[in-house]
Design a protein around this motif. Structure first.
Motif, PDB file in Angstrom:
ATOM      1  N   PHE A  84      -7.343  14.497 -14.621  1.00  0.00           N
ATOM      2  CA  PHE A  84      -7.658  14.176 -16.021  1.00  0.00           C
ATOM      3  C   PHE A  84      -8.844  13.224 -16.077  1.00  0.00           C
ATOM      4  O   PHE A  84      -8.897  12.256 -15.324  1.00  0.00           O
ATOM      5  CB  PHE A  84      -6.446  13.517 -16.709  1.00  0.00           C
ATOM      6  CG  PHE A  84      -5.434  14.515 -17.231  1.00  0.00           C
ATOM      7  CD1 PHE A  84      -5.419  15.829 -16.777  1.00  0.00           C
ATOM      8  CD2 PHE A  84      -4.497  14.137 -18.187  1.00  0.00           C
ATOM      9  CE1 PHE A  84      -4.484  16.739 -17.257  1.00  0.00           C
ATOM     10  CE2 PHE A  84      -3.564  15.038 -18.672  1.00  0.00           C
ATOM     11  CZ  PHE A  84      -3.552  16.345 -18.201  1.00  0.00           C
ATOM     12  N   LYS A  85      -9.779  13.487 -16.974  1.00  0.00           N
ATOM     13  CA  LYS A  85     -10.936  12.591 -17.119  1.00  0.00           C
ATOM     14  C   LYS A  85     -10.492  11.334 -17.883  1.00  0.00           C
ATOM     15  O   LYS A  85      -9.560  11.390 -18.691  1.00  0.00           O
ATOM     16  CB  LYS A  85     -12.054  13.314 -17.860  1.00  0.00           C
ATOM     17  CG  LYS A  85     -12.584  14.495 -17.052  1.00  0.00           C
ATOM     18  CD  LYS A  85     -13.877  15.007 -17.605  1.00  0.00           C
ATOM     19  CE  LYS A  85     -14.350  16.233 -16.854  1.00  0.00           C
ATOM     20  NZ  LYS A  85     -14.652  15.971 -15.437  1.00  0.00           N
ATOM     21  N   PRO A  86     -11.179  10.212 -17.648  1.00  0.00           N
ATOM     22  CA  PRO A  86     -10.681   8.950 -18.223  1.00  0.00           C
ATOM     23  C   PRO A  86     -10.927   8.795 -19.726  1.00  0.00           C
ATOM     24  O   PRO A  86     -10.457   7.832 -20.323  1.00  0.00           O
ATOM     25  CB  PRO A  86     -11.456   7.877 -17.437  1.00  0.00           C
ATOM     26  CG  PRO A  86     -12.683   8.562 -16.960  1.00  0.00           C
ATOM     27  CD  PRO A  86     -12.343  10.000 -16.771  1.00  0.00           C
ATOM     28  N   GLY A  87     -11.647   9.735 -20.339  1.00  0.00           N
ATOM     29  CA  GLY A  87     -11.955   9.620 -21.773  1.00  0.00           C
ATOM     30  C   GLY A  87     -10.728   9.359 -22.627  1.00  0.00           C
ATOM     31  O   GLY A  87     -10.749   8.489 -23.508  1.00  0.00           O
ATOM     32  N   ALA A  97      -6.219  -2.100 -21.504  1.00  0.00           N
ATOM     33  CA  ALA A  97      -7.540  -2.496 -22.029  1.00  0.00           C
ATOM     34  C   ALA A  97      -8.482  -1.299 -21.936  1.00  0.00           C
ATOM     35  O   ALA A  97      -8.361  -0.493 -21.014  1.00  0.00           O
ATOM     36  CB  ALA A  97      -8.075  -3.652 -21.215  1.00  0.00           C
ATOM     37  N   PRO A  98      -9.411  -1.183 -22.877  1.00  0.00           N
ATOM     38  CA  PRO A  98     -10.337  -0.039 -22.823  1.00  0.00           C
ATOM     39  C   PRO A  98     -11.411  -0.232 -21.752  1.00  0.00           C
ATOM     40  O   PRO A  98     -12.595  -0.342 -22.035  1.00  0.00           O
ATOM     41  CB  PRO A  98     -10.936  -0.011 -24.245  1.00  0.00           C
ATOM     42  CG  PRO A  98     -10.758  -1.384 -24.781  1.00  0.00           C
ATOM     43  CD  PRO A  98      -9.614  -2.015 -24.055  1.00  0.00           C
ATOM     44  N   GLU A  99     -10.955  -0.350 -20.526  1.00  0.00           N
ATOM     45  CA  GLU A  99     -11.872  -0.492 -19.392  1.00  0.00           C
ATOM     46  C   GLU A  99     -11.601   0.631 -18.405  1.00  0.00           C
ATOM     47  O   GLU A  99     -10.534   1.243 -18.444  1.00  0.00           O
ATOM     48  CB  GLU A  99     -11.620  -1.831 -18.682  1.00  0.00           C
ATOM     49  CG  GLU A  99     -12.087  -3.020 -19.488  1.00  0.00           C
ATOM     50  CD  GLU A  99     -11.418  -4.316 -19.038  1.00  0.00           C
ATOM     51  OE1 GLU A  99     -10.688  -4.265 -18.024  1.00  0.00           O
ATOM     52  OE2 GLU A  99     -11.604  -5.326 -19.732  1.00  0.00           O
ATOM     53  N   LYS A 100     -12.563   0.828 -17.517  1.00  0.00           N
ATOM     54  CA  LYS A 100     -12.484   1.989 -16.629  1.00  0.00           C
ATOM     55  C   LYS A 100     -11.158   2.053 -15.857  1.00  0.00           C
ATOM     56  O   LYS A 100     -10.513   3.107 -15.802  1.00  0.00           O
ATOM     57  CB  LYS A 100     -13.657   1.979 -15.652  1.00  0.00           C
ATOM     58  CG  LYS A 100     -13.685   3.192 -14.749  1.00  0.00           C
ATOM     59  CD  LYS A 100     -15.027   3.827 -14.688  1.00  0.00           C
ATOM     60  CE  LYS A 100     -14.880   5.212 -14.071  1.00  0.00           C
ATOM     61  NZ  LYS A 100     -16.136   5.836 -13.774  1.00  0.00           N
ATOM     62  N   GLU A 101     -10.777   0.904 -15.296  1.00  0.00           N
ATOM     63  CA  GLU A 101      -9.581   0.885 -14.447  1.00  0.00           C
ATOM     64  C   GLU A 101      -8.341   1.346 -15.226  1.00  0.00           C
ATOM     65  O   GLU A 101      -7.598   2.220 -14.787  1.00  0.00           O
ATOM     66  CB  GLU A 101      -9.381  -0.540 -13.928  1.00  0.00           C
ATOM     67  CG  GLU A 101      -8.480  -0.613 -12.724  1.00  0.00           C
ATOM     68  CD  GLU A 101      -8.304  -2.062 -12.286  1.00  0.00           C
ATOM     69  OE1 GLU A 101      -7.224  -2.395 -11.780  1.00  0.00           O
ATOM     70  OE2 GLU A 101      -9.251  -2.860 -12.475  1.00  0.00           O
ATOM     71  N   ASP A 102      -8.163   0.735 -16.417  1.00  0.00           N
ATOM     72  CA  ASP A 102      -7.002   1.091 -17.237  1.00  0.00           C
ATOM     73  C   ASP A 102      -7.109   2.528 -17.754  1.00  0.00           C
ATOM     74  O   ASP A 102      -6.112   3.250 -17.834  1.00  0.00           O
ATOM     75  CB  ASP A 102      -6.872   0.121 -18.426  1.00  0.00           C
ATOM     76  CG  ASP A 102      -6.159  -1.166 -18.009  1.00  0.00           C
ATOM     77  OD1 ASP A 102      -5.999  -1.351 -16.783  1.00  0.00           O
ATOM     78  OD2 ASP A 102      -5.798  -1.953 -18.887  1.00  0.00           O
ATOM     79  N   ALA A 103      -8.332   2.919 -18.091  1.00  0.00           N
ATOM     80  CA  ALA A 103      -8.526   4.277 -18.607  1.00  0.00           C
ATOM     81  C   ALA A 103      -8.095   5.303 -17.558  1.00  0.00           C
ATOM     82  O   ALA A 103      -7.437   6.309 -17.874  1.00  0.00           O
ATOM     83  CB  ALA A 103      -9.988   4.497 -19.004  1.00  0.00           C
TER      84      ALA A 103
END
Lengths: 308, 240
Positions: free
Chosen positions: B162-165, B215-221
């Motif tokens: 799944f892409k992180p979007g 949080a809307p950050e890469k890691e969490d996404a």
């Protein structure tokens, strides 16, 4: 092929070829800027084959064609005035216009004549009451008169009056009448434009349509009066009286139709009713001149000659 | 007498085809009628041809905006996901569709805009802008966003990454995300085949999830994307 149909086909194809050639000479020979005329010409290259195809297949396709035009014209009017936001009003008018198409196609009960003329005449009663019923069902009065009035105008003018063209498909000489109207009305527009450009000085109705002149209006009337004799092959059954009336109906009615839509556009503050065809605007901008002409010509023919 | 006030529709001066390219689309009577009718026909055909079955419909939130995510097996996916919703809601449901594929020619445009009500998603040039558009859609009440986070149809029937979007979109919000599993879509119409085969199709709707504490950050996404992928797999094993 019906000889009247064939004659108009030959004339129109000839005109398209000549006009195309002329544009090419002006563009490439004299290096003139013909972009505007070229856009309009491209539009005609779509409109004319479409009209001939619809008429060629006969009564049903002709009725469907004019009904679709009426639906398109009304939708543009509804969008431009904002009536379109009221889906019930818009929907009832669209159904009413479709009903004009249906009664133009079905036979008259009992007599079996093609097209149910009595119901065509009675339809406004039903549609008007259906429109008036909407605020009653909603139990709402405030601000209802504007959508009611717009819906009534939309149905009567763009649906019912214009819809008489669809009913003309039931006439024995449908090709003659319809092709005459479809040729004579744009010709009247073109004559008004041409006479206006050459002789026009005094404005005709400057607050409604600033480019129209008295010379253009009178020139267009004169051309329209002469035209029925020029295409007499379309309706050999018509006498002088009917030819004169046909000329008056087109000469006056088509200019009146044009100006009436201009009044609406000016009041709203828009230039075109839609953007269906580049160089022509919307459906309503193209067919506005036919709206008065359709019922007037229809009843003139029916009164003097009958349709069958 | 006071002057009347006219409010022309925003798209009145556009050609009909141009109108279809607008997004968000302005409500249009003809488009709504055509969409309702075609979806009704498609539902009927899928019920007959694919024996379409919707499982877990009760998991769909009754009100408020939410996101539905699913595996992407075929072109049947978006209509099948729409079929899981009541017909009255399909005008407010937007399956995200690749703008580089679904909005490129007239027939695809008509299908995407009228039938599926697709949201053009720019997956190549500007996915951030498309995500902002998704967020805007979800801010309005009663909107349903349908996403296929793999980003493309599967080539072999397996579930891709799944892409992180989807994570960026839902992290830190209370927006419910409903994991769904489309069973049989790949078998029915694999990539490259011209017409769908009469295979059984099932939409299994899982329980909604929320990602308030992320949080809307890469890691969490990425974590959210993975959590949703696992939820889709779990949904596929759900007892029927």
């Amino acid at each position: 092929m019906n000889p009247v149909f064939r004659s108009y086909l030959v004339v129109l194809v000839g005109l398209l070829v000549v006009a195309g050639g002329l544009l090419a000479v002006l563009r490439f020979g004299f290096k003139k800027n013909v972009d505007h005329a070229w856009k309009a010409y491209r539009g005609w290259l779509i409109i004319i084959p479409l009209v001939f195809t619809a008429l060629w297949f006969g009564r049903l396709t002709t009725i469907i064609f004019f009904t679709l035009l009426a639906l398109g014209a009304f939708s543009e009017f509804a969008r431009a005035t904002g009536l379109y936001r009221d889906w019930w009003m818009t929907g009832i008018v669209l159904l009413g216009i479709a009903a004009v198409g249906v009664v133009s196609y079905v036979d008259t009960p009992v007599t079996g004549e093609p097209g149910w003329y009595g119901m065509l005449m009675a339809l406004p009663v039903y549609v008007v009451s259906a429109i008036l019923m909407i605020p009653i069902i909603r139990d709402r009065a405030k601000g209802q008169l504007q959508p009611i009035a717009l819906a009534l105008l939309g149905f009567i003018y763009m649906g019912w009056m214009f819809g008489h063209l669809a009913f003309l498909a039931n006439a024995r000489n449908a090709y003659g009448y319809l092709l005459y109207l479809l040729f004579a009305v744009p010709l009247c527009d073109i004559a008004a434009f041409t006479f206006g450009r050459i002789f026009g000085r005094r404005k005709f109705r400057p607050n409604i349509s600033p480019n129209k002149t008295w010379a253009g209006a009178l020139g267009a009337f004169a051309v329209s009066m002469a035209f029925p004799w020029l295409v007499r092959f379309s309706f050999p059954e018509l006498g002088t009286r009917e030819l004169l009336l046909a000329g008056v109906i087109v000469g006056v009615g088509s200019q009146l139709g044009d100006l009436s839509i201009s009044v609406i556009k000016r009041d709203i503050g828009i230039k075109d009713m839609g953007a269906l065809l580049e160089g022509h605007g919307g459906v309503l901008d193209r067919v506005d001149s036919l709206i008065y002409v359709a019922p007037l010509f229809f009843h003139m023919i029916r009164y003097f000659r009958g349709l069958g | 007498m006071d002057e009347w006030r006219y409010q022309p529709t925003e798209d009145f001066d556009q050609a009909p085809i141009e109108r279809l390219k607008n997004f968000p689309r302005h409500p249009d009577l003809f488009v709504y009628a055509a969409r309702s009718l075609t979806n009704l026909v498609i539902r009927g055909l899928m019920r007959v041809w694919h024996r379409l079955e919707i499982v877990g419909r009760e998991n769909l939130p009754a009100e408020g905006s939410f996101v539905m995510v699913a595996n992407h097996g075929s072109h049947l996916d978006a209509p099948a996901m729409l079929a899981a919703l009541p017909l009255g809601k399909i005008h407010r449901a937007f399956p995200a569709a690749a703008s580089d594929y679904f909005f490129t020619n007239l027939s695809k445009l008509v299908f995407s805009a009228i039938v599926v009500n697709a949201m053009p998603f720019d997956r190549k040039e500007n996915p951030r802008q498309s995500l902002a558009l998704c967020r805007q859609l979800l801010d309005a009440p009663g909107h349903i966003l349908i996403l296929f986070p793999e980003g493309t149809r599967t080539l072999d029937g397996t579930l891709g990454k799944f892409k992180p979007g989807i994570g960026f979109l839902t992290a830190g919000t209370g927006t419910p995300v409903v994991p769904c599993y489309l069973d049989g879509a790949y078998r029915a119409w694999p990539k490259g085949k011209w017409i769908p085969r009469p295979r059984k199709l099932r939409v299994i709707v899982g329980e909604p999830m929320q990602f308030r504490d992320y949080a809307p950050e890469k890691e969490d996404a990425l974590k959210i994307a993975e959590a949703l992928r696992e939820a889709v797999i779990r949904t596929s094993h759900a007892p029927i």
